[in-house]
Design a protein around this motif. Structure first.
Motif, PDB file in Angstrom:
ATOM      1  N   ARG A  26      -2.839  -6.353  14.866  1.00  0.00           N
ATOM      2  CA  ARG A  26      -3.471  -5.041  14.978  1.00  0.00           C
ATOM      3  C   ARG A  26      -2.427  -3.925  14.903  1.00  0.00           C
ATOM      4  NH1 ARG A  26      -5.112  -5.307  19.728  1.00  0.00           N
ATOM      5  NH2 ARG A  26      -3.700  -3.789  20.650  1.00  0.00           N
ATOM      6  N   ARG A  27      -1.335  -4.065  15.673  1.00  0.00           N
ATOM      7  CA  ARG A  27      -0.288  -3.034  15.654  1.00  0.00           C
ATOM      8  C   ARG A  27       0.383  -2.958  14.283  1.00  0.00           C
ATOM      9  NH1 ARG A  27       1.383  -4.701  21.389  1.00  0.00           N
ATOM     10  NH2 ARG A  27       2.402  -6.329  20.219  1.00  0.00           N
ATOM     11  N   PHE A  28       0.628  -4.116  13.679  1.00  0.00           N
ATOM     12  CA  PHE A  28       1.230  -4.142  12.342  1.00  0.00           C
ATOM     13  C   PHE A  28       0.354  -3.380  11.358  1.00  0.00           C
ATOM     14  CE2 PHE A  28       1.884  -5.956   8.134  1.00  0.00           C
ATOM     15  CZ  PHE A  28       3.254  -5.870   8.007  1.00  0.00           C
ATOM     16  N   GLU A  56      -1.878  -1.095  12.003  1.00  0.00           N
ATOM     17  CA  GLU A  56      -1.894   0.332  12.344  1.00  0.00           C
ATOM     18  C   GLU A  56      -0.649   1.042  11.799  1.00  0.00           C
ATOM     19  OE1 GLU A  56      -2.223   0.232  16.602  1.00  0.00           O
ATOM     20  OE2 GLU A  56      -4.389  -0.102  16.558  1.00  0.00           O
ATOM     21  N   LEU A  57       0.499   0.371  11.840  1.00  0.00           N
ATOM     22  CA  LEU A  57       1.760   0.983  11.397  1.00  0.00           C
ATOM     23  C   LEU A  57       1.949   0.955   9.881  1.00  0.00           C
ATOM     24  CD1 LEU A  57       4.194  -0.372  14.125  1.00  0.00           C
ATOM     25  CD2 LEU A  57       3.431   1.991  13.811  1.00  0.00           C
ATOM     26  N   ASP A 104      -2.893  -8.768  19.028  1.00  0.00           N
ATOM     27  CA  ASP A 104      -2.132  -7.534  19.260  1.00  0.00           C
ATOM     28  C   ASP A 104      -1.083  -7.283  18.185  1.00  0.00           C
ATOM     29  OD1 ASP A 104      -3.549  -6.907  21.545  1.00  0.00           O
ATOM     30  OD2 ASP A 104      -2.083  -7.812  22.902  1.00  0.00           O
ATOM     31  N   THR A 105      -0.361  -8.326  17.793  1.00  0.00           N
ATOM     32  CA  THR A 105       0.694  -8.167  16.794  1.00  0.00           C
ATOM     33  C   THR A 105       0.111  -7.741  15.452  1.00  0.00           C
ATOM     34  OG1 THR A 105       2.056  -9.811  17.910  1.00  0.00           O
ATOM     35  CG2 THR A 105       2.616  -9.317  15.619  1.00  0.00           C
ATOM     36  N   THR A 135       6.431 -12.655  14.761  1.00  0.00           N
ATOM     37  CA  THR A 135       6.508 -12.251  13.356  1.00  0.00           C
ATOM     38  C   THR A 135       7.735 -12.864  12.697  1.00  0.00           C
ATOM     39  OG1 THR A 135       5.438 -10.145  13.851  1.00  0.00           O
ATOM     40  CG2 THR A 135       6.655 -10.284  11.776  1.00  0.00           C
TER      41      THR A 135
END
Length: 131
Positions: free
Chosen positions: A62-64, A66-67, A59-60, A82
């Motif tokens: 993937r979100r990183f 994406e951003l 999740d971390t 992180t």
């Protein structure tokens, strides 16, 4: 001992140490990660080109991604938290996160009446900035 994960941009191979023009930072991080592993530390590398499912499954990461996109990599996690983005960690940072002794320091004993001086290999000022 902590688990260190490094999520890297797309590299030509697992380590990025291939081809005619090798990035020196990849050579250094590969050597430092080998050192951590030999000391008993746990480190996992995930290359965006070779292991994209690791990015999708975490999740971390993937979100990183994406951003920031791949331009923000590498992403370093310690036990899922992180701790560093945008550059590779130093051996000193890796040792601290893995719970290993900091071997980048040495203590020099001065002549009688002097003071102890702590010298760090990161403080060297050779022609290329390395000891």
């Amino acid at each position: 001992m902590s688990t260190i994960e490094i999520f890297e941009p797309a590299l030509c191979c697992n380590t990025g140490i291939c081809g005619p023009e090798v990035d020196q930072s990849l050579v250094e991080i590969s050597a430092d990660l080998d050192w951590v592993t030999r000391q008993g530390g746990t480190v996992t590398r995930h290359n965006l080109a070779g292991d994209p499912m690791a990015f999708a499954a975490d999740d971390t990461a993937r979100r990183f991604l994406e951003l920031t996109g791949s331009e923000g990599l590498p992403l370093v996690l310690v036990d899922g938290v992180t701790v560093l983005t945008g550059r590779y960690p130093t051996r000193r940072e890796l040792a601290r996160w893995a719970g290993l002794p900091d071997t980048t320091q040495s203590v020099v004993t001065p002549p009688a009446g002097g003071q102890l001086l702590e010298v760090s290999s990161e403080d060297c000022c050779g022609p290329d900035g390395r000891c």
